[in-house]
Design a protein around this motif. Structure first.
Motif, PDB file in Angstrom:
ATOM      1  N   ARG A   1     -15.675   2.053  30.518  1.00  0.00           N
ATOM      2  CA  ARG A   1     -16.634   1.282  31.348  1.00  0.00           C
ATOM      3  C   ARG A   1     -17.605   2.652  32.139  1.00  0.00           C
ATOM      4  O   ARG A   1     -18.064   2.481  33.114  1.00  0.00           O
ATOM      5  CB  ARG A   1     -15.838   0.921  32.607  1.00  0.00           C
TER       6      ARG A   1
ATOM      7  N   TYR B   1     -22.308  -1.413  32.058  1.00  0.00           N
ATOM      8  CA  TYR B   1     -22.011   0.008  32.431  1.00  0.00           C
ATOM      9  C   TYR B   1     -22.799   0.926  31.862  1.00  0.00           C
ATOM     10  O   TYR B   1     -22.542   2.147  31.416  1.00  0.00           O
ATOM     11  CB  TYR B   1     -20.600   0.126  31.848  1.00  0.00           C
TER      12      TYR B   1
ATOM     13  N   ARG C   1      -6.925   2.552  21.769  1.00  0.00           N
ATOM     14  CA  ARG C   1      -8.167   1.890  22.136  1.00  0.00           C
ATOM     15  C   ARG C   1      -8.148   1.451  23.474  1.00  0.00           C
ATOM     16  O   ARG C   1      -7.116   0.961  23.847  1.00  0.00           O
ATOM     17  CB  ARG C   1      -8.804   0.734  21.220  1.00  0.00           C
ATOM     18  N   ARG C   2      -9.020   1.855  24.342  1.00  0.00           N
ATOM     19  CA  ARG C   2      -9.084   1.432  25.799  1.00  0.00           C
ATOM     20  C   ARG C   2     -10.462   0.787  26.064  1.00  0.00           C
ATOM     21  O   ARG C   2     -11.530   1.257  25.385  1.00  0.00           O
ATOM     22  CB  ARG C   2      -8.806   2.449  26.658  1.00  0.00           C
ATOM     23  N   SER C   3     -10.608   0.252  27.147  1.00  0.00           N
ATOM     24  CA  SER C   3     -11.954  -0.250  27.499  1.00  0.00           C
ATOM     25  C   SER C   3     -12.830   0.656  27.919  1.00  0.00           C
ATOM     26  O   SER C   3     -12.136   1.137  29.081  1.00  0.00           O
ATOM     27  CB  SER C   3     -11.839  -1.704  28.375  1.00  0.00           C
TER      28      SER C   3
ATOM     29  N   CYS D   1     -16.290  -1.575  25.359  1.00  0.00           N
ATOM     30  CA  CYS D   1     -15.684  -2.474  26.273  1.00  0.00           C
ATOM     31  C   CYS D   1     -16.311  -4.064  25.890  1.00  0.00           C
ATOM     32  O   CYS D   1     -17.566  -4.164  25.491  1.00  0.00           O
ATOM     33  CB  CYS D   1     -16.015  -2.315  27.575  1.00  0.00           C
ATOM     34  N   TRP D   2     -15.337  -5.024  25.860  1.00  0.00           N
ATOM     35  CA  TRP D   2     -15.781  -6.505  25.857  1.00  0.00           C
ATOM     36  C   TRP D   2     -16.381  -6.624  27.077  1.00  0.00           C
ATOM     37  O   TRP D   2     -15.925  -6.647  28.041  1.00  0.00           O
ATOM     38  CB  TRP D   2     -14.417  -7.323  25.427  1.00  0.00           C
ATOM     39  N   ILE D   3     -17.773  -7.392  26.903  1.00  0.00           N
ATOM     40  CA  ILE D   3     -18.520  -7.772  28.144  1.00  0.00           C
ATOM     41  C   ILE D   3     -18.637  -9.114  27.955  1.00  0.00           C
ATOM     42  O   ILE D   3     -19.117  -9.868  27.015  1.00  0.00           O
ATOM     43  CB  ILE D   3     -19.579  -7.209  28.535  1.00  0.00           C
ATOM     44  N   ASN D   4     -18.109 -10.029  28.828  1.00  0.00           N
ATOM     45  CA  ASN D   4     -18.228 -11.598  28.817  1.00  0.00           C
ATOM     46  C   ASN D   4     -19.503 -11.974  29.394  1.00  0.00           C
ATOM     47  O   ASN D   4     -20.435 -11.426  29.728  1.00  0.00           O
ATOM     48  CB  ASN D   4     -16.976 -11.953  29.460  1.00  0.00           C
ATOM     49  N   ARG D   5     -19.639 -13.507  29.387  1.00  0.00           N
ATOM     50  CA  ARG D   5     -20.727 -14.238  30.163  1.00  0.00           C
ATOM     51  C   ARG D   5     -21.783 -14.572  29.003  1.00  0.00           C
ATOM     52  O   ARG D   5     -22.847 -15.217  29.632  1.00  0.00           O
ATOM     53  CB  ARG D   5     -21.272 -13.773  31.593  1.00  0.00           C
TER      54      ARG D   5
HETATM   55  C1  LIG Z   1     -12.236 -12.226  26.683  1.00  0.00           C
HETATM   56  C2  LIG Z   1     -12.420 -10.916  27.200  1.00  0.00           C
HETATM   57  C3  LIG Z   1     -13.271 -10.663  28.166  1.00  0.00           C
HETATM   58  C4  LIG Z   1     -13.369  -9.385  28.708  1.00  0.00           C
HETATM   59  N1  LIG Z   1     -14.774  -9.101  29.771  1.00  0.00           N
HETATM   60  C5  LIG Z   1     -14.779  -8.086  30.129  1.00  0.00           C
HETATM   61  C6  LIG Z   1     -15.930  -7.908  31.164  1.00  0.00           C
HETATM   62  O1  LIG Z   1     -16.837  -8.918  31.316  1.00  0.00           O
HETATM   63  N2  LIG Z   1     -16.105  -6.738  31.597  1.00  0.00           N
HETATM   64  C7  LIG Z   1     -15.440  -5.957  31.568  1.00  0.00           C
HETATM   65  O2  LIG Z   1     -15.400  -4.817  32.327  1.00  0.00           O
HETATM   66  N3  LIG Z   1     -14.061  -5.852  31.033  1.00  0.00           N
HETATM   67  C8  LIG Z   1     -14.000  -7.119  30.146  1.00  0.00           C
HETATM   68  N4  LIG Z   1     -12.794  -7.136  29.253  1.00  0.00           N
HETATM   69  C9  LIG Z   1     -11.805  -5.915  29.357  1.00  0.00           C
HETATM   70  C10 LIG Z   1     -10.473  -6.446  29.726  1.00  0.00           C
HETATM   71  O3  LIG Z   1     -10.487  -6.064  31.185  1.00  0.00           O
HETATM   72  C11 LIG Z   1      -9.568  -5.318  29.132  1.00  0.00           C
HETATM   73  O4  LIG Z   1      -9.531  -5.276  27.959  1.00  0.00           O
HETATM   74  C12 LIG Z   1      -8.430  -5.271  29.904  1.00  0.00           C
HETATM   75  O5  LIG Z   1      -8.415  -4.908  31.127  1.00  0.00           O
HETATM   76  C13 LIG Z   1      -7.242  -4.251  29.205  1.00  0.00           C
HETATM   77  O6  LIG Z   1      -7.731  -2.952  29.156  1.00  0.00           O
HETATM   78  P1  LIG Z   1      -7.777  -2.287  27.829  1.00  0.00           P
HETATM   79  O7  LIG Z   1      -8.861  -2.817  26.842  1.00  0.00           O
HETATM   80  O8  LIG Z   1      -8.136  -0.818  28.142  1.00  0.00           O
HETATM   81  O9  LIG Z   1      -6.565  -2.117  26.912  1.00  0.00           O
HETATM   82  C14 LIG Z   1     -12.609  -8.191  28.522  1.00  0.00           C
HETATM   83  C15 LIG Z   1     -11.827  -8.463  27.651  1.00  0.00           C
HETATM   84  C16 LIG Z   1     -11.604  -9.603  26.996  1.00  0.00           C
HETATM   85  C17 LIG Z   1     -10.459  -9.625  26.007  1.00  0.00           C
END
Ligand SMILES: Cc1cc2nc3c(=O)[nH]c(=O)nc-3n(C[C@H](O)[C@H](O)[C@H](O)COP(=O)(O)O)c2cc1C
Length: 176
Positions: free
Chosen positions: A16, A77, A12-14, A119-123
């Motif tokens: 974007r 994104y 799994r990867r984030s 992808c996890w997005i915060n805020r």
């Molecule tokens: C608590 C948390 C907050 C995150 N917030 C963001 C975010 O706002 N935008 C974003 O692009 N990625 C966000 N991410 C994704 C991370 O940047 C990403 O999981 C990390 O760089 C590792 O990459 P991978 O998920 O591909 O393994 C967040 C991840 C976590 C766990």
């Protein structure tokens, strides 16, 4: 050891960058169901999940999130689906953030397992602490006393997934 679940966890990867095409209802349902099976403190199932596919509400979320971030770009994104996770505020239930985070984690793994990008997005905490955020939560039919924990952008990945970065040295140790 290896199996499909362990492989999904590793691969799994984030994501974007998303295709504009909406995911199917069946796919969305599978991701949301996986979220509901996350473990929760005391088994309370405290979190609340809101999947948004309405373009006007997505535009509103984009604007609100970008305002917290102080950017003009789309923090989600251009994903066609945004899944928001809410949980009880700490004064009501101390495990809200932990519970909600596991829900988000389950959904990201499930998305990957069925060929979607996420992808996890915060805020969301800051977004839903505003009057506009509180009104939006009401319009979703959520009860009072909740806070935003986070969200996932969800859709079909527009690009191949990158390889994972190497895991840091001594990430874990085993004490026997
Ligand atoms: C608590 C948390 C907050 C995150 N917030 C963001 C975010 O706002 N935008 C974003 O692009 N990625 C966000 N991410 C994704 C991370 O940047 C990403 O999981 C990390 O760089 C590792 O990459 P991978 O998920 O591909 O393994 C967040 C991840 C976590 C766990």
């Amino acid at each position: 050891m290896d199996n499909e679940v362990l492989k999904a966890l590793r691969e799994r990867r984030s994501v974007r960058a998303y295709k504009p095409q909406q995911i199917t209802d069946e796919e969305l349902q599978a991701v949301l169901d996986a979220g509901t099976y996350a473990p929760t403190g005391m088994g309370y199932q405290d979190p609340w999940i809101v999947a948004v596919q309405n373009p006007d509400i997505i535009a509103q979320l984009v604007r609100m999130n970008a305002a917290v971030m102080g950017v003009k770009s789309n923090p989600y994104y251009d994903a066609p689906t945004i899944v928001l996770v809410f949980a009880s505020r700490p004064e009501r239930w101390e495990n809200g953030v932990c519970d909600g985070s596991l829900v988000l984690g389950n959904m990201m793994i499930a998305a990957h397992a069925i060929g979607l990008g996420a992808c996890w997005i915060n805020r969301e905490r800051e977004m839903f602490d505003t009057d506009e955020g509180k009104a939006l939560m009401k319009s979703f039919g959520l009860p009072d006393g909740l806070m935003g924990v986070g969200s996932i952008a969800l859709g079909y990945a527009a690009r191949p997934l990158p390889a994972a970065k190497p895991r840091k040295d001594k990430y874990y140790r085993i004490v026997k």
